[in-house]
Structures are given as structure tokens and as C-alpha cells.
Design a protein around this motif. Structure first.
Motif, mmCIF file in Angstrom:
data_model
loop_
_atom_site.group_PDB
_atom_site.id
_atom_site.type_symbol
_atom_site.label_atom_id
_atom_site.label_comp_id
_atom_site.label_asym_id
_atom_site.label_seq_id
_atom_site.Cartn_x
_atom_site.Cartn_y
_atom_site.Cartn_z
ATOM 1 N N LYS A 1 37.036 49.292 55.151
ATOM 2 C CA LYS A 1 37.694 50.016 53.813
ATOM 3 C C LYS A 1 36.618 50.793 53.613
ATOM 4 O O LYS A 1 35.308 50.515 53.482
ATOM 5 C CB LYS A 1 38.137 49.142 52.923
ATOM 6 N N SER A 2 36.952 51.876 52.524
ATOM 7 C CA SER A 2 35.863 52.706 51.755
ATOM 8 C C SER A 2 35.820 51.904 50.411
ATOM 9 O O SER A 2 36.720 51.651 49.969
ATOM 10 C CB SER A 2 36.271 54.007 51.929
ATOM 11 N N VAL A 3 34.665 51.939 49.825
ATOM 12 C CA VAL A 3 34.212 51.734 48.443
ATOM 13 C C VAL A 3 35.081 52.555 47.460
ATOM 14 O O VAL A 3 35.615 51.967 46.607
ATOM 15 C CB VAL A 3 33.072 51.861 48.170
ATOM 16 N N SER A 4 35.243 53.874 47.597
ATOM 17 C CA SER A 4 36.043 54.836 46.735
ATOM 18 C C SER A 4 37.470 54.078 46.831
ATOM 19 O O SER A 4 38.110 54.333 45.862
ATOM 20 C CB SER A 4 35.943 56.099 47.016
ATOM 21 N N ARG A 5 38.171 53.676 48.017
ATOM 22 C CA ARG A 5 39.426 53.305 48.068
ATOM 23 C C ARG A 5 39.693 51.928 47.320
ATOM 24 O O ARG A 5 40.580 51.882 46.782
ATOM 25 C CB ARG A 5 39.832 53.315 49.512
ATOM 26 N N ILE A 6 38.582 51.137 47.535
ATOM 27 C CA ILE A 6 38.726 49.808 46.782
ATOM 28 C C ILE A 6 38.559 50.159 45.247
ATOM 29 O O ILE A 6 39.497 49.593 44.629
ATOM 30 C CB ILE A 6 37.665 48.949 47.138
ATOM 31 N N MET A 7 37.668 50.798 44.660
ATOM 32 C CA MET A 7 37.736 51.317 43.359
ATOM 33 C C MET A 7 38.717 51.787 42.724
ATOM 34 O O MET A 7 39.186 51.529 41.898
ATOM 35 C CB MET A 7 36.384 52.334 43.179
ATOM 36 N N ALA A 8 39.502 52.900 43.611
ATOM 37 C CA ALA A 8 40.648 53.313 43.284
ATOM 38 C C ALA A 8 42.022 52.463 43.046
ATOM 39 O O ALA A 8 42.791 52.400 42.017
ATOM 40 C CB ALA A 8 41.274 54.371 44.147
ATOM 41 N N ALA A 9 41.982 51.621 43.827
ATOM 42 C CA ALA A 9 42.822 50.404 43.761
ATOM 43 C C ALA A 9 42.806 49.458 42.446
ATOM 44 O O ALA A 9 43.630 48.667 42.335
ATOM 45 C CB ALA A 9 42.967 49.659 45.090
ATOM 46 N N ASN A 10 41.542 49.375 42.043
ATOM 47 C CA ASN A 10 41.178 48.571 40.896
ATOM 48 C C ASN A 10 40.547 49.570 39.737
ATOM 49 O O ASN A 10 39.257 49.222 39.546
ATOM 50 C CB ASN A 10 40.148 47.523 41.714
ATOM 51 N N PRO A 11 41.388 50.111 38.928
ATOM 52 C CA PRO A 11 40.898 50.714 37.776
ATOM 53 C C PRO A 11 40.325 49.779 36.718
ATOM 54 O O PRO A 11 40.726 48.678 36.349
ATOM 55 C CB PRO A 11 42.218 51.281 37.270
ATOM 56 N N GLY A 12 39.031 50.323 36.500
ATOM 57 C CA GLY A 12 38.193 49.453 35.462
ATOM 58 C C GLY A 12 37.460 48.511 36.122
ATOM 59 O O GLY A 12 36.685 47.924 35.031
ATOM 60 N N LEU A 13 37.438 48.424 37.579
ATOM 61 C CA LEU A 13 36.635 47.261 37.989
ATOM 62 C C LEU A 13 35.162 47.571 37.738
ATOM 63 O O LEU A 13 34.831 49.104 37.959
ATOM 64 C CB LEU A 13 37.075 47.189 39.348
ATOM 65 N N ASP A 14 34.052 46.851 37.614
ATOM 66 C CA ASP A 14 32.836 47.012 37.294
ATOM 67 C C ASP A 14 32.220 46.747 38.629
ATOM 68 O O ASP A 14 32.012 45.340 38.921
ATOM 69 C CB ASP A 14 32.473 46.472 35.990
ATOM 70 N N PRO A 15 31.911 47.563 39.357
ATOM 71 C CA PRO A 15 31.269 47.173 40.974
ATOM 72 C C PRO A 15 29.792 46.514 40.722
ATOM 73 O O PRO A 15 29.250 45.618 41.758
ATOM 74 C CB PRO A 15 31.070 48.435 41.408
ATOM 75 N N PHE A 16 29.293 46.420 39.782
ATOM 76 C CA PHE A 16 27.964 45.578 39.185
ATOM 77 C C PHE A 16 28.112 44.406 38.603
ATOM 78 O O PHE A 16 27.340 43.671 38.354
ATOM 79 C CB PHE A 16 27.026 46.783 38.370
ATOM 80 N N ASN A 17 29.189 44.076 38.415
ATOM 81 C CA ASN A 17 29.492 42.795 37.859
ATOM 82 C C ASN A 17 30.832 42.131 38.324
ATOM 83 O O ASN A 17 31.788 41.542 37.714
ATOM 84 C CB ASN A 17 29.905 42.987 36.207
ATOM 85 N N LEU A 18 30.804 41.748 39.691
ATOM 86 C CA LEU A 18 31.725 41.147 40.154
ATOM 87 C C LEU A 18 31.524 39.473 40.242
ATOM 88 O O LEU A 18 30.321 39.010 40.149
ATOM 89 C CB LEU A 18 31.740 41.459 41.814
ATOM 90 N N ARG A 19 32.551 38.857 39.823
ATOM 91 C CA ARG A 19 32.329 37.329 39.672
ATOM 92 C C ARG A 19 33.083 36.623 40.863
ATOM 93 O O ARG A 19 34.237 36.863 41.344
ATOM 94 C CB ARG A 19 33.186 37.128 38.300
ATOM 95 N N VAL A 20 32.355 35.560 41.139
ATOM 96 C CA VAL A 20 33.043 34.813 42.371
ATOM 97 C C VAL A 20 34.285 34.076 41.754
ATOM 98 O O VAL A 20 34.513 33.702 40.805
ATOM 99 C CB VAL A 20 32.223 33.485 42.647
ATOM 100 N N GLY A 21 35.192 34.330 42.672
ATOM 101 C CA GLY A 21 36.621 33.710 42.472
ATOM 102 C C GLY A 21 37.564 34.959 41.823
ATOM 103 O O GLY A 21 38.807 34.934 41.687
#
Length: 114
Positions: A31-51
Motif C-alpha cells: 500500500k502507499s503511506v499516503s493511502r494509509i494516512m488518509a484512512a487514519n485521520p489524526g494518526l501520528d506516523p512518528f508515534n505508533l504504539r504496539v497493539g
């Protein structure tokens, strides 16, 4: 952490694993990062948490996902679905046609455009 997240019908849930980054997830899931970001408004790509649960786009419009089964080839998939191999490759540019993996999710056009 909200594990009861709902995704749209054209998306599926994904739980962040140890070592995951958005780039790695996008590469692994084709997938593309931009499509994943668009599917997850407000997602902080620099602060992903396990789980953490995110939504991953399944396929673009006019396509549907299929899961590669043992013995599947692009030829077999094209014949079963009445589409061309070229249209499958166009919908999945990062898929290696010589190395389909069982369990791999690919998108196939719902109608051949040629």
C-alpha cells in the motif's frame, strides 16, 4: 488504546507490531503511506504504539481484494475472474508476478478496462 476501532467497508484492521513504521507497513502490505494516512485521520506516523489498531485500505474503487491461495498464479486468477494479467499487474504494481505468497492480499479489477 482503542482496540474496538471500526474501519470502512473498503478497509481492514491492522494491529501495529513491534518494529513497525508506516513505511514498513506500506511496503509489506503493498500500500502507499499516503493511502494509509488518509484512512487514519489524526494518526501520528512518528508515534505508533504496539497493539494500536489502524485501518488499511483494501483496494481502490472498482477493485476487490482476494487472498492468494496455494497453487494460485496470475494466469489462474485472470481466467477465474475474466480479466487480463496486465490489468491485475496494473492494479498491483508492487506485486512480483513470479513470487505470489499464500495469504498475500491483492486487488483485482471488477471489470476489465481493455
Amino acid at each position: 488504546m482503542n482496540n474496538s476501532r471500526q474501519c470502512q467497508a473498503d478497509q481492514y484492521l491492522y494491529a501495529i507490531q513491534p518494529g513497525d513504521t508506516l513505511n514498513y507497513i506500506a511496503l509489506r502490505l503493498e500500500k502507499s503511506v499516503s493511502r494509509i494516512m488518509a484512512a487514519n485521520p489524526g494518526l501520528d506516523p512518528f508515534n505508533l504504539r504496539v497493539g494500536q489498531i489502524i485501518c488499511v485500505p483494501a483496494c481502490p474503487p472498482n477493485h476487490r481484494p482476494i487472498i492468494i491461495q496455494p497453487g494460485d498464479t496470475l494466469y489462474r486468477i485472470s481466467q477465474t475472474n475474466g480479466i487480463t494479467i496486465a490489468s491485475i499487474l496494473e492494479a498491483n504494481p508492487s506485486v512480483d508476478p513470479n513470487y505470489l505468497r499464500v495469504g498475500q492480499r491483492i486487488c483485482i479489477p471488477t471489470a476489465c478496462a481493455d
